[in-house]
Enzyme design. Structure first.
Site, mmCIF file in Angstrom:
data_model
loop_
_atom_site.group_PDB
_atom_site.id
_atom_site.type_symbol
_atom_site.label_atom_id
_atom_site.label_comp_id
_atom_site.label_asym_id
_atom_site.label_seq_id
_atom_site.Cartn_x
_atom_site.Cartn_y
_atom_site.Cartn_z
ATOM 1 N N LYS A 20 1.043 -1.264 -0.373
ATOM 2 C CA LYS A 20 0.333 0.136 0.298
ATOM 3 C C LYS A 20 1.058 0.923 -0.189
ATOM 4 C CE LYS A 20 -3.929 -2.936 2.299
ATOM 5 N NZ LYS A 20 -4.043 -2.794 3.310
ATOM 6 N N ASP A 54 -10.720 2.431 4.079
ATOM 7 C CA ASP A 54 -11.388 1.469 4.047
ATOM 8 C C ASP A 54 -12.805 1.208 3.917
ATOM 9 O OD1 ASP A 54 -8.989 -0.326 3.691
ATOM 10 O OD2 ASP A 54 -9.272 -0.478 6.219
ATOM 11 N N GLN A 63 -4.700 -2.254 9.790
ATOM 12 C CA GLN A 63 -4.518 -3.566 8.577
ATOM 13 C C GLN A 63 -4.332 -4.841 9.556
ATOM 14 O OE1 GLN A 63 -3.061 -4.101 5.969
ATOM 15 N NE2 GLN A 63 -3.389 -5.925 5.702
#
Ligand code: NAD
Length: 294
Positions: free
Chosen positions: A52, A119, A96
């Protein structure tokens, strides 16, 4: 059969994002910045976070990794997220997954600022999605829609079956597909672990999106010729023939099913790269909304 090449589509999407970033820099003198919170030392999570960060750099964006030890308390993780919420230099926040078992990830979702939730997992963004309101959409489902769009596949009027009802893939995927629009307007069936017989439902589908995490679940006998298949599953399975000792398997029996399909994603190289590109897209959107009131 046409392969839905996620690496290629994601590279094109990142190039579009890089152009947006350059325009925003010319306008504001700033570039978007993504912060990733990493709790513990899970090797797969380390890889995902570094991918990422690398993708951010490719688009001219900045990133930052906040590392916390595996034995961090819930309060310590909340405090880290709150400090990112109030840091005006941070535009997007991701935590994460997976988190250590003692961390309550649902409680954590209540702490992430919805305006920085790139997200698209917070109750605010999921609720807004369900209501058809403006939101930061969940990265994986939005990436799947973009993969279909970039390959000329629309969903309007199609029968789409989603396998899986998780909060990060199956459920929000169905929400996106029943919105109004050319890349929505689908007739959606959601299957899950209590669905007694997948085969007749899958055989009646124009598009199948499988997010079960169950290798070999979708077999040739379940698929009608001409179906579009998106395989979200990424399960690590032992493979002594591979130098790493394992390989990543999707939910679909690819060698048997692919010849029947009109389009199918490979695993890896299908949905995974699109999820990261989607995250970057959301980060730029979050930057624009916060700083330019767009
Ligand atoms: P999850 O375990 O939270 O959910 C799996 C869902 O599949 C559940 O709702 C369950 O009811 C359903 N299911 C399981 N077995 C089934 C069966 N035999 N028949 C019908 N339904 C069944 O998983 P998740 O977080 O939604 O992820 C699903 C898969 O997608 C995993 O392999 C995960 O690694 C992968 N994933 C990939 C990406 C990506 O970017 N490539 C992103 C997220 C998740």
């Amino acid at each position: 059969m046409t392969l839905l090449d996620g690496k290629k589509a994601a590279a094109e999407w990142r190039a579009d994002t890089a152009r947006r970033v350059a325009e925003l820099h010319a306008l504001t003198g700033r570039t978007p910045r993504l912060a990733a919170v990493l709790v513990g030392n899970d090797p797969a999570s380390e890889i995902y976070v570094s991918l990422k960060a690398k993708a951010c750099a490719q688009c001219g964006m900045r990133s930052r990794v906040m590392r916390l030890p595996a034995d961090s308390t819930q309060q310590q993780v909340h405090d880290t997220v709150r400090s990112l919420n109030s840091n005006s230099d941070i535009d997007g926040i991701i935590v994460q997954q997976p988190l250590p078992a003692h961390i309550d990830s649902k409680a954590l979702l209540e702490v992430i600022s919805p305006r920085k939730d790139v997200d698209g997992f917070t109750p605010d963004n999921i609720g807004r999605l369900a209501l058809g309101m403006d939101c930061l959409p969940p990265a994986t489902p939005a990436g799947i829609i973009e993969l279909l769009r970039r390959n000329g596949i629309t969903t309007r009027g199609k029968r789409v079956t989603v396998i899986g009802r998780s909060n990060i893939v199956g459920r929000p995927m169905a929400s996106l597909l029943i919105q109004k629009g050319l890349m929505a307007d689908a007739t959606v069936t959601v299957c899950h672990s209590a669905t007694p017989d997948l085969a007749p439902i899958l055989r009646d589908s124009d598009i199948i999106i499988s997010a079960a995490g169950s290798p070999g679940l979708v077999t040739a006998g379940m698929v009608r010729p001409g179906t579009v298949i998106v395989d979200v599953g990424t399960t690590r399975v032992d493979d002594p023939a591979s130098p790493k000792g394992y390989r990543i398997a999707g939910d679909v029996d690819f060698p048997a099913v692919a010849p029947l399909c009109s389009h199918i994603t490979p695993v890896p190289g299908g949905v995974g790269p699109m999820t990261i590109a989607s995250l970057l897209h959301n980060t730029v959107t979050a930057f624009e909304r916060r700083r330019l009131n767009r």
